[in-house]
Design a protein around this motif. Structure first.
Motif, short mmCIF file in Angstrom:
data_model
loop_
_atom_site.label_atom_id
_atom_site.label_comp_id
_atom_site.label_asym_id
_atom_site.label_seq_id
_atom_site.Cartn_x
_atom_site.Cartn_y
_atom_site.Cartn_z
N GLY A 30 0.79 -1.22 0.00
CA GLY A 30 0.00 0.00 0.00
C GLY A 30 0.82 1.27 0.00
O GLY A 30 0.30 2.34 0.29
N ARG A 33 2.69 4.17 -5.35
CA ARG A 33 1.69 4.74 -6.26
C ARG A 33 2.29 4.83 -7.66
O ARG A 33 3.28 5.51 -7.88
CB ARG A 33 1.26 6.14 -5.82
CG ARG A 33 0.21 6.75 -6.77
CD ARG A 33 -0.16 8.19 -6.42
NE ARG A 33 -0.34 8.46 -5.02
CZ ARG A 33 -1.46 8.20 -4.32
NH1 ARG A 33 -2.49 7.64 -4.91
NH2 ARG A 33 -1.52 8.51 -3.04
N GLU A 50 -1.09 -2.93 -8.33
CA GLU A 50 -1.94 -2.76 -7.14
C GLU A 50 -2.42 -4.09 -6.59
O GLU A 50 -2.58 -4.24 -5.38
CB GLU A 50 -3.11 -1.84 -7.46
CG GLU A 50 -2.68 -0.40 -7.66
CD GLU A 50 -3.82 0.53 -8.03
OE1 GLU A 50 -4.96 0.06 -8.29
OE2 GLU A 50 -3.57 1.75 -8.05
N LYS A 55 -3.47 -1.35 -3.07
CA LYS A 55 -3.76 0.01 -3.52
C LYS A 55 -3.04 0.98 -2.60
O LYS A 55 -2.97 0.77 -1.39
CB LYS A 55 -5.26 0.27 -3.50
CG LYS A 55 -5.99 -0.50 -4.57
CD LYS A 55 -7.41 -0.01 -4.70
CE LYS A 55 -8.14 -0.84 -5.71
NZ LYS A 55 -8.21 -0.22 -6.99
N PRO A 56 -2.50 2.06 -3.17
CA PRO A 56 -1.74 3.00 -2.34
C PRO A 56 -2.63 3.69 -1.30
O PRO A 56 -3.63 4.30 -1.64
CB PRO A 56 -1.18 4.00 -3.35
CG PRO A 56 -1.95 3.81 -4.60
CD PRO A 56 -2.54 2.45 -4.57
N ALA A 57 -2.28 3.53 -0.05
CA ALA A 57 -3.01 4.16 1.05
C ALA A 57 -2.13 5.22 1.69
O ALA A 57 -2.51 6.38 1.80
CB ALA A 57 -3.42 3.10 2.06
N ALA A 58 -0.95 4.81 2.10
CA ALA A 58 0.03 5.73 2.68
C ALA A 58 1.23 5.72 1.73
O ALA A 58 2.18 4.97 1.93
CB ALA A 58 0.42 5.27 4.07
N THR A 59 1.16 6.53 0.70
CA THR A 59 2.18 6.49 -0.36
C THR A 59 3.54 6.91 0.16
O THR A 59 3.70 7.99 0.72
CB THR A 59 1.77 7.42 -1.53
OG1 THR A 59 0.49 7.01 -1.99
CG2 THR A 59 2.77 7.34 -2.65
#
Length: 156
Positions: A30, A33, A50, A55-59
């Motif tokens: 996560g 990005r 992803e 999926k990127p949450a805390a890039t």
């Protein structure tokens, strides 16, 4: 018996699963990005990234990439019609800390896929789209493999 011996040896060498509780690549989940896709091929690439990394949450990292493909005819029938195509893909990519231009890691991956052109026009077009999705998946998996292999250096 040999499987048990192999597990004992792996445990003794300090082996830990990449995504295990102490896994070195866990900080990448996560945290990567990819540049927003602008083609179907790029969309399939980003989707696979992803799927593998979350999926990127805390890039923490930005993944920039450029995909180039070349399509060639592979087989010709007696009427001089191309019946099989090959798509070769090359991806150049860089990984940088989020919001930075400093490159932490870069690479180039290559692969190829092929598809049949012996059916109707619609089935040939779908075969081509499927081949492009397969190519994107292969290239994304190669990039993720590199990121996972270099994760200890990236996450320190």
């Amino acid at each position: 018996m040999s499987v048990l011996a192999a597990l004992v040896l792996l445990g003794g060498c300090g082996f830990t699963p990449v995504y295990g509780p102490q896994g070195e690549a866990l900080p990448l989940r996560g945290a990567v990005r990819a540049t927003a896709p602008d083609t179907d091929l790029a969309y399939a690439f980003v989707r696979q990234i992803e799927d593998r990394l979350g999926k990127p949450a805390a890039t923490r990292f930005d993944l920039d990439y450029s995909i180039a493909t070349v399509e060639e005819g592979l087989a010709i029938d007696g009427s001089n019609n191309i019946t099989r195509f090959s798509i070769e893909g090359v991806i150049d990519w860089t990984l940088a800390p989020a919001g930075s231009d400093a490159v932490a890691l870069r690479g180039q991956e290559t692969s190829f896929v092929s598809y049949s052109a012996t059916g109707s026009t619609i089935s040939t077009q779908e075969s081509e789209r499927d081949a492009q999705r397969r190519l994107a998946t292969i290239l994304a998996d190669k990039v993720v493999t590199r990121l996972l292999a270099d994760a200890p250096a990236l996450t320190r």
